[in-house]
Design a protein around this motif. Structure first.
Motif, PDB file in Angstrom:
ATOM      1  N   HIS A 121       0.977  -7.856   7.101  1.00 40.59           N
ATOM      2  CA  HIS A 121       1.128  -7.717   5.545  1.00 40.59           C
ATOM      3  C   HIS A 121       1.411  -6.065   5.127  1.00 40.59           C
ATOM      4  CE1 HIS A 121       0.345  -7.393   1.070  1.00 40.59           C
ATOM      5  NE2 HIS A 121      -0.788  -6.621   1.240  1.00 40.59           N
ATOM      6  N   GLN A 122       0.418  -5.378   6.006  1.00 39.07           N
ATOM      7  CA  GLN A 122       0.765  -3.860   5.932  1.00 39.07           C
ATOM      8  C   GLN A 122       2.107  -3.260   6.358  1.00 39.07           C
ATOM      9  OE1 GLN A 122      -2.078  -2.724   4.646  1.00 39.07           O
ATOM     10  NE2 GLN A 122      -0.982  -0.530   4.411  1.00 39.07           N
ATOM     11  N   GLN A 123       2.807  -4.176   7.258  1.00 40.49           N
ATOM     12  CA  GLN A 123       4.102  -3.783   7.713  1.00 40.49           C
ATOM     13  C   GLN A 123       5.138  -3.995   6.625  1.00 40.49           C
ATOM     14  OE1 GLN A 123       5.911  -5.423  11.296  1.00 40.49           O
ATOM     15  NE2 GLN A 123       6.412  -3.422  11.798  1.00 40.49           N
ATOM     16  N   ARG A 124       4.895  -5.142   5.938  1.00 44.25           N
ATOM     17  CA  ARG A 124       5.757  -5.434   4.972  1.00 44.25           C
ATOM     18  C   ARG A 124       5.508  -4.301   3.885  1.00 44.25           C
ATOM     19  NH1 ARG A 124       4.074 -10.645   6.117  1.00 44.25           N
ATOM     20  NH2 ARG A 124       2.472 -10.556   4.463  1.00 44.25           N
ATOM     21  N   LEU A 125       4.396  -4.032   3.517  1.00 40.06           N
ATOM     22  CA  LEU A 125       4.428  -2.912   2.610  1.00 40.06           C
ATOM     23  C   LEU A 125       5.023  -1.402   2.987  1.00 40.06           C
ATOM     24  CD1 LEU A 125       0.632  -3.173   1.545  1.00 40.06           C
ATOM     25  CD2 LEU A 125       2.709  -3.800   0.274  1.00 40.06           C
ATOM     26  N   MET A 126       4.750  -1.306   4.284  1.00 38.61           N
ATOM     27  CA  MET A 126       5.509   0.191   4.790  1.00 38.61           C
ATOM     28  C   MET A 126       7.299  -0.132   4.686  1.00 38.61           C
ATOM     29  SD  MET A 126       3.219   0.590   8.185  1.00 38.61           S
ATOM     30  CE  MET A 126       4.719   1.836   8.949  1.00 38.61           C
ATOM     31  N   ARG A 127       7.633  -1.385   5.024  1.00 37.42           N
ATOM     32  CA  ARG A 127       8.968  -1.724   4.865  1.00 37.42           C
ATOM     33  C   ARG A 127       9.539  -1.463   3.365  1.00 37.42           C
ATOM     34  NH1 ARG A 127       9.889  -6.082   9.722  1.00 37.42           N
ATOM     35  NH2 ARG A 127       9.583  -4.515  11.459  1.00 37.42           N
ATOM     36  N   ASP A 128       8.879  -1.966   2.452  1.00 33.76           N
ATOM     37  CA  ASP A 128       9.059  -2.055   1.314  1.00 33.76           C
ATOM     38  C   ASP A 128       9.238  -0.506   0.745  1.00 33.76           C
ATOM     39  OD1 ASP A 128       9.295  -4.605   0.976  1.00 33.76           O
ATOM     40  OD2 ASP A 128       7.225  -4.898  -0.097  1.00 33.76           O
ATOM     41  N   ALA A 129       8.482   0.311   1.260  1.00 33.10           N
ATOM     42  CA  ALA A 129       8.287   1.836   0.955  1.00 33.10           C
ATOM     43  C   ALA A 129       9.641   2.439   1.645  1.00 33.10           C
ATOM     44  CB  ALA A 129       6.960   2.481   1.080  1.00 33.10           C
ATOM     45  N   THR A 180      14.180  14.725  11.260  1.00 33.19           N
ATOM     46  CA  THR A 180      14.486  14.042  12.553  1.00 33.19           C
ATOM     47  C   THR A 180      14.356  12.580  12.939  1.00 33.19           C
ATOM     48  OG1 THR A 180      11.870  14.017  13.124  1.00 33.19           O
ATOM     49  CG2 THR A 180      13.274  16.196  13.649  1.00 33.19           C
ATOM     50  N   ARG A 181      13.927  12.008  11.904  1.00 34.66           N
ATOM     51  CA  ARG A 181      13.982  10.457  11.835  1.00 34.66           C
ATOM     52  C   ARG A 181      13.590   9.866  10.578  1.00 34.66           C
ATOM     53  NH1 ARG A 181       8.228   9.048  14.873  1.00 34.66           N
ATOM     54  NH2 ARG A 181       6.879  10.149  13.576  1.00 34.66           N
ATOM     55  N   THR A 182      13.961   8.522  10.253  1.00 36.46           N
ATOM     56  CA  THR A 182      13.914   8.137   8.950  1.00 36.46           C
ATOM     57  C   THR A 182      12.558   7.361   8.857  1.00 36.46           C
ATOM     58  OG1 THR A 182      14.961   6.039   9.367  1.00 36.46           O
ATOM     59  CG2 THR A 182      16.514   7.655   8.815  1.00 36.46           C
ATOM     60  N   LEU A 183      12.390   6.871   7.554  1.00 33.33           N
ATOM     61  CA  LEU A 183      10.974   6.226   7.342  1.00 33.33           C
ATOM     62  C   LEU A 183      11.180   4.768   8.248  1.00 33.33           C
ATOM     63  CD1 LEU A 183      10.434   6.779   3.744  1.00 33.33           C
ATOM     64  CD2 LEU A 183       9.361   7.755   5.649  1.00 33.33           C
ATOM     65  N   THR A 184      12.417   4.128   8.244  1.00 30.29           N
ATOM     66  CA  THR A 184      12.797   2.787   9.011  1.00 30.29           C
ATOM     67  C   THR A 184      12.666   3.132  10.424  1.00 30.29           C
ATOM     68  OG1 THR A 184      14.311   2.359   7.316  1.00 30.29           O
ATOM     69  CG2 THR A 184      14.396   1.349   9.549  1.00 30.29           C
ATOM     70  N   ASP A 185      12.912   4.414  10.985  1.00 29.84           N
ATOM     71  CA  ASP A 185      12.767   4.649  12.281  1.00 29.84           C
ATOM     72  C   ASP A 185      11.222   4.552  12.734  1.00 29.84           C
ATOM     73  OD1 ASP A 185      15.527   5.105  12.790  1.00 29.84           O
ATOM     74  OD2 ASP A 185      15.489   7.103  12.516  1.00 29.84           O
ATOM     75  N   ILE A 186      10.458   5.443  11.880  1.00 27.68           N
ATOM     76  CA  ILE A 186       8.969   5.264  12.155  1.00 27.68           C
ATOM     77  C   ILE A 186       8.431   3.923  12.048  1.00 27.68           C
ATOM     78  CG2 ILE A 186       6.780   6.444  11.147  1.00 27.68           C
ATOM     79  CD1 ILE A 186       8.575   8.634   9.869  1.00 27.68           C
ATOM     80  N   ASP A 187       8.915   3.111  11.043  1.00 24.71           N
ATOM     81  CA  ASP A 187       8.354   1.880  10.787  1.00 24.71           C
ATOM     82  C   ASP A 187       8.713   1.013  12.051  1.00 24.71           C
ATOM     83  OD1 ASP A 187       7.449  -0.612   9.394  1.00 24.71           O
ATOM     84  OD2 ASP A 187       9.636  -1.188   9.643  1.00 24.71           O
ATOM     85  N   ASP A 188       9.728   1.076  12.661  1.00 23.14           N
ATOM     86  CA  ASP A 188      10.302   0.481  13.940  1.00 23.14           C
ATOM     87  C   ASP A 188       9.439   0.765  15.179  1.00 23.14           C
ATOM     88  OD1 ASP A 188      12.335  -0.791  12.694  1.00 23.14           O
ATOM     89  OD2 ASP A 188      14.089   0.676  13.456  1.00 23.14           O
ATOM     90  N   GLU A 189       8.966   1.995  15.115  1.00 25.61           N
ATOM     91  CA  GLU A 189       8.046   2.361  16.175  1.00 25.61           C
ATOM     92  C   GLU A 189       6.850   1.673  16.394  1.00 25.61           C
ATOM     93  OE1 GLU A 189       7.331   6.441  16.373  1.00 25.61           O
ATOM     94  OE2 GLU A 189       9.339   6.984  16.727  1.00 25.61           O
ATOM     95  N   HIS A 190       6.218   1.166  14.915  1.00 24.52           N
ATOM     96  CA  HIS A 190       4.917   0.393  14.790  1.00 24.52           C
ATOM     97  C   HIS A 190       5.442  -1.349  15.421  1.00 24.52           C
ATOM     98  CE1 HIS A 190       4.229   3.547  12.253  1.00 24.52           C
ATOM     99  NE2 HIS A 190       2.895   3.562  12.340  1.00 24.52           N
ATOM    100  N   THR A 191       6.610  -1.359  15.292  1.00 20.76           N
ATOM    101  CA  THR A 191       6.679  -2.954  15.714  1.00 20.76           C
ATOM    102  C   THR A 191       6.327  -3.368  17.011  1.00 20.76           C
ATOM    103  OG1 THR A 191       8.743  -3.189  14.048  1.00 20.76           O
ATOM    104  CG2 THR A 191       8.359  -4.781  15.692  1.00 20.76           C
ATOM    105  N   PRO A 192       6.342  -2.868  18.176  1.00 22.67           N
ATOM    106  CA  PRO A 192       5.936  -3.316  19.439  1.00 22.67           C
ATOM    107  C   PRO A 192       4.447  -3.185  19.307  1.00 22.67           C
ATOM    108  CG  PRO A 192       7.027  -1.098  19.769  1.00 22.67           C
ATOM    109  CD  PRO A 192       7.536  -1.724  18.291  1.00 22.67           C
ATOM    110  N   VAL A 193       3.899  -2.368  18.673  1.00 19.27           N
ATOM    111  CA  VAL A 193       2.478  -2.023  18.851  1.00 19.27           C
ATOM    112  C   VAL A 193       1.892  -3.538  18.174  1.00 19.27           C
ATOM    113  CG1 VAL A 193       0.384  -0.781  17.844  1.00 19.27           C
ATOM    114  CG2 VAL A 193       2.550   0.379  18.401  1.00 19.27           C
ATOM    115  N   ILE A 194       2.492  -3.588  16.869  1.00 15.09           N
ATOM    116  CA  ILE A 194       1.779  -4.918  16.064  1.00 15.09           C
ATOM    117  C   ILE A 194       2.255  -6.203  16.940  1.00 15.09           C
ATOM    118  CG2 ILE A 194       2.406  -6.335  14.141  1.00 15.09           C
ATOM    119  CD1 ILE A 194       3.106  -3.692  12.574  1.00 15.09           C
ATOM    120  N   ASP A 195       3.357  -6.378  17.655  1.00 21.99           N
ATOM    121  CA  ASP A 195       3.724  -7.613  18.316  1.00 21.99           C
ATOM    122  C   ASP A 195       2.779  -7.744  19.469  1.00 21.99           C
ATOM    123  OD1 ASP A 195       5.788  -8.053  16.608  1.00 21.99           O
ATOM    124  OD2 ASP A 195       7.390  -7.207  18.024  1.00 21.99           O
ATOM    125  N   ALA A 196       2.442  -6.598  20.205  1.00 20.53           N
ATOM    126  CA  ALA A 196       1.359  -6.743  21.250  1.00 20.53           C
ATOM    127  C   ALA A 196       0.184  -7.180  20.890  1.00 20.53           C
ATOM    128  CB  ALA A 196       1.512  -5.593  21.995  1.00 20.53           C
TER     129      ALA A 196
END
Length: 242
Positions: A121-129, A180-196
């Motif tokens: 849910h928190q990641q969805r909020l990040m992606r919406d932003a 240096t990076r987009t908000l989407t880039d930052i969000d993408d870095e969280h995906t493997p953390v959440i998946d693990a």
């Protein structure tokens, strides 16, 4: 005396403390460029712009001074500060020490389904932003994601320390996204953390969190070095502290 004019909107009626509202107003003004690092402003100027008395303004600035975001000068003046490169590396050294054990523990949480739902849910909020380019909302939900992980580790002291450290670097985080990076880039870095975490894999969760924090910290150190036109390298500063 202030270095330049300051255009702020008067505060609206607020059920909470004026000090907290003044803190939010200063941070918003820094985020959107109305207040700039290094420029001298006055307490009187800020109070007048916000339409409130000097007492809550001074209380707000004292709080911001505690986390290193402003520095008082003579005659009611203050300047916005940004952390120095070594300070940034030190902040991320502490975050690594606290958040890596926390993410390992979160990956073995006793109620993984509830934590998984909260993280997604928190990641969805990040992606919406990120989709609408709202850096303020993105940073808020990013903080919420890391806080969920620390909460799952059941370490309230670590949560409080990390929150304070993030307050110090929050303004730099927005600039890093710009340069240096987009908000989407930052969000993408969280995906493997959440998946693990969801998969119950503490080793993978720790590795992914380490990569995310080190990438963020090194980018912020690099940005600070460019700001001060230093000839030092990121590796030199990072390896001496982290």
């Amino acid at each position: 005396m202030a270095d330049e004019a300051l255009e702020l909107e008067p505060l609206t009626p607020f059920p909470g403390r004026r000090m907290e509202q003044a803190i939010a107003a200063v941070r918003a003004a820094i985020d959107d460029g109305r207040m700039k690092p290094g420029v001298k402003y006055s307490v009187y100027q800020l109070a007048e712009g916000l339409g409130i008395s000097r007492t809550p303004v001074r209380d707000a600035l004292l709080r911001l001074e505690e986390v290193g975001l402003i520095k008082f000068e003579a005659r009611q003046g203050f300047r916005i500060l940004l952390p120095q490169p070594k300070e940034i590396a030190e902040i991320f050294a502490v975050r690594l020490a606290l958040e890596l054990p926390a993410v390992r523990k979160a990956a073995t949480a006793p109620d993984p389904a509830a934590l998984s739902d909260a993280l997604l849910h928190q990641q969805r909020l990040m992606r919406d932003a990120a989709a609408i380019g709202n850096e303020h909302e993105f940073a808020h939900h990013d903080l919420g994601l890391h806080d969920l992980i620390l909460d799952a580790a059941d370490n309230s002291r670590a949560r409080a320390i990390v929150k304070t450290l993030r307050e110090t670097t929050r303004l730099l985080g927005a600039n890093t996204a710009d340069k240096t990076r987009t908000l989407t880039d930052i969000d993408d870095e969280h995906t493997p953390v959440i998946d693990a975490i969801i998969a119950g894999q503490p080793d993978e969760a720790e590795a992914a969190m380490r990569k995310h924090l080190e990438n963020t910290g090194r980018l912020l150190v690099a940005q600070a070095l460019r700001t001060e036109a230093s000839d030092r390298s990121v590796d030199e500063i990072w390896s001496a502290v982290v």
